[in-house]
Write a protein that holds these residues in place. Structure first.
Motif, mmCIF file in Angstrom:
data_model
loop_
_atom_site.group_PDB
_atom_site.id
_atom_site.type_symbol
_atom_site.label_atom_id
_atom_site.label_comp_id
_atom_site.label_asym_id
_atom_site.label_seq_id
_atom_site.Cartn_x
_atom_site.Cartn_y
_atom_site.Cartn_z
ATOM 1 N N VAL A 94 31.772 36.718 5.200
ATOM 2 C CA VAL A 94 30.359 37.019 4.930
ATOM 3 C C VAL A 94 30.004 38.407 5.450
ATOM 4 N N GLN A 95 30.502 38.754 6.631
ATOM 5 C CA GLN A 95 30.229 40.084 7.176
ATOM 6 C C GLN A 95 30.782 41.170 6.260
ATOM 7 N N THR A 96 32.006 40.962 5.788
ATOM 8 C CA THR A 96 32.616 41.922 4.860
ATOM 9 C C THR A 96 31.781 42.022 3.583
ATOM 10 N N ALA A 97 31.372 40.874 3.072
ATOM 11 C CA ALA A 97 30.575 40.860 1.848
ATOM 12 C C ALA A 97 29.242 41.576 2.045
ATOM 13 N N LEU A 98 28.610 41.363 3.190
ATOM 14 C CA LEU A 98 27.309 41.987 3.427
ATOM 15 C C LEU A 98 27.428 43.504 3.564
ATOM 16 N N VAL A 99 28.494 43.961 4.175
ATOM 17 C CA VAL A 99 28.700 45.418 4.287
ATOM 18 C C VAL A 99 28.852 46.033 2.899
ATOM 19 N N LYS A 100 29.678 45.405 2.081
ATOM 20 C CA LYS A 100 29.890 45.931 0.727
ATOM 21 C C LYS A 100 28.636 45.769 -0.137
ATOM 22 N N LEU A 101 27.925 44.688 0.062
ATOM 23 C CA LEU A 101 26.702 44.457 -0.693
ATOM 24 C C LEU A 101 25.645 45.497 -0.344
ATOM 25 N N TYR A 102 25.550 45.863 0.934
ATOM 26 C CA TYR A 102 24.568 46.866 1.346
ATOM 27 C C TYR A 102 24.865 48.213 0.693
ATOM 28 N N ALA A 103 26.161 48.533 0.608
ATOM 29 C CA ALA A 103 26.526 49.806 -0.021
ATOM 30 C C ALA A 103 26.137 49.830 -1.498
ATOM 31 N N ALA A 104 26.228 48.680 -2.152
ATOM 32 C CA ALA A 104 25.918 48.615 -3.581
ATOM 33 C C ALA A 104 24.504 48.106 -3.844
ATOM 34 N N TRP A 105 23.697 47.946 -2.816
ATOM 35 C CA TRP A 105 22.395 47.308 -2.927
ATOM 36 C C TRP A 105 21.472 47.922 -3.994
ATOM 37 N N PRO A 106 21.306 49.232 -4.070
ATOM 38 C CA PRO A 106 20.369 49.768 -5.068
ATOM 39 C C PRO A 106 20.758 49.373 -6.499
ATOM 40 N N ARG A 107 22.018 49.403 -6.800
ATOM 41 C CA ARG A 107 22.478 49.065 -8.140
ATOM 42 C C ARG A 107 22.395 47.567 -8.392
ATOM 43 N N ILE A 108 22.814 46.746 -7.424
ATOM 44 C CA ILE A 108 22.874 45.295 -7.576
ATOM 45 C C ILE A 108 21.481 44.680 -7.558
ATOM 46 N N HIS A 109 20.624 45.171 -6.670
ATOM 47 C CA HIS A 109 19.297 44.581 -6.498
ATOM 48 C C HIS A 109 18.436 44.744 -7.751
ATOM 49 N N THR A 110 18.582 45.840 -8.440
ATOM 50 C CA THR A 110 17.775 46.041 -9.648
ATOM 51 C C THR A 110 18.213 45.104 -10.773
ATOM 52 N N ASP A 111 19.484 44.701 -10.767
ATOM 53 C CA ASP A 111 19.977 43.771 -11.785
ATOM 54 C C ASP A 111 19.695 42.317 -11.432
ATOM 55 N N GLY A 112 19.387 42.044 -10.172
ATOM 56 C CA GLY A 112 19.146 40.670 -9.737
ATOM 57 C C GLY A 112 20.423 39.853 -9.612
ATOM 58 N N ALA A 113 21.542 40.517 -9.364
ATOM 59 C CA ALA A 113 22.837 39.840 -9.310
ATOM 60 C C ALA A 113 23.401 39.802 -7.889
ATOM 61 N N GLU A 114 22.523 39.702 -6.907
ATOM 62 C CA GLU A 114 22.977 39.765 -5.520
ATOM 63 C C GLU A 114 23.940 38.631 -5.170
ATOM 64 N N ASP A 115 23.572 37.394 -5.509
ATOM 65 C CA ASP A 115 24.408 36.244 -5.158
ATOM 66 C C ASP A 115 25.759 36.298 -5.856
ATOM 67 N N ALA A 116 25.769 36.639 -7.118
ATOM 68 C CA ALA A 116 27.032 36.701 -7.863
ATOM 69 C C ALA A 116 27.936 37.780 -7.286
ATOM 70 N N TYR A 117 27.371 38.925 -6.959
ATOM 71 C CA TYR A 117 28.150 40.019 -6.391
ATOM 72 C C TYR A 117 28.703 39.621 -5.022
ATOM 73 N N ALA A 118 27.868 38.985 -4.189
ATOM 74 C CA ALA A 118 28.308 38.561 -2.858
ATOM 75 C C ALA A 118 29.417 37.515 -2.955
ATOM 76 N N ARG A 119 29.274 36.561 -3.869
ATOM 77 C CA ARG A 119 30.324 35.546 -4.057
ATOM 78 C C ARG A 119 31.630 36.190 -4.495
ATOM 79 N N ARG A 120 31.540 37.134 -5.409
ATOM 80 C CA ARG A 120 32.735 37.821 -5.884
ATOM 81 C C ARG A 120 33.410 38.571 -4.733
ATOM 82 N N ILE A 121 32.636 39.221 -3.898
ATOM 83 C CA ILE A 121 33.196 39.943 -2.750
ATOM 84 C C ILE A 121 33.865 38.960 -1.792
ATOM 85 N N ILE A 122 33.224 37.823 -1.538
ATOM 86 C CA ILE A 122 33.787 36.830 -0.620
ATOM 87 C C ILE A 122 35.143 36.350 -1.121
#
Length: 179
Positions: free
Chosen positions: A48-76
């Motif tokens: 989860v920590q790894t996923a959150l670090v990567k998610l934060y880096a991609a946050w502007p792009r991911i957050h506008t699409d509304g795909a936060e959970d899918a992206y985080a699951r994929r990273i995990i």
């Protein structure tokens, strides 16, 4: 704050606030998902920590699409698979065969006699004994460290052990205990 005065919030602060809000809301979900993937709560937390670090880096792009959970699951899932591919993870878990009871300690007199007998050995024999039995090196590793052949290591070891047995048996010390 003065009326009519505008407060400017930087884009970075907004990004951080949005991300913190997401993490607070979805951390439990992500941790459970990671646990289901790996079966270990500690590793799940790391994933989860790894996923959150990567998610934060991609946050502007991911957050506008509304795909936060899918992206985080994929990273995990990908982080878990990457972790399992690492060579150190392939090592056998635990200390099977290595968790033996400590040998009985030598008495002060026996320890002193052993050190005296070791000091009486020629330098090459002493080095061979220390490398082979104290550092538990193989014959080949000892030969490499001493820059000699494996036959030399074997003969030096045999001579040193014979000398130690002679010296220590005269002092009534048993050689069954390892140095």
């Amino acid at each position: 704050m003065t009326p009519g005065r505008k407060v400017f919030v930087s884009r970075h602060q907004t990004r951080a606030d949005e991300f913190v809000e997401y993490v607070n809301a979805r951390r439990g979900y992500l941790r459970r998902a990671a646990y289901l993937v790996c079966g270990d709560w500690h590793l799940a937390e790391d994933l989860v920590q790894t996923a959150l670090v990567k998610l934060y880096a991609a946050w502007p792009r991911i957050h506008t699409d509304g795909a936060e959970d899918a992206y985080a699951r994929r990273i995990i899932v990908r982080a878990y698979l990457d972790e399992k591919r690492r060579p150190w993870r392939r090592e056998k878990v635990g200390l099977d065969g290595f968790d033996e009871a400590a040998p009985e300690a030598l008495s002060l007199e026996d320890n002193d006699a052993l050190l005296t007998a070791l000091k009486a050995l020629p330098q090459r024999q002493r080095a061979t004994i220390v490398l082979r039995y104290w550092f538990e090196l193989s014959v080949e590793e000892t030969a490499s460290d001493l820059n000699c052949s494996t036959g030399t290591v074997k003969s030096q070891t045999a001579r040193a052990i014979a000398s130690l047995r002679t010296t220590l048996s005269a002092d009534d010390m048993t050689m069954e205990r390892r140095p």
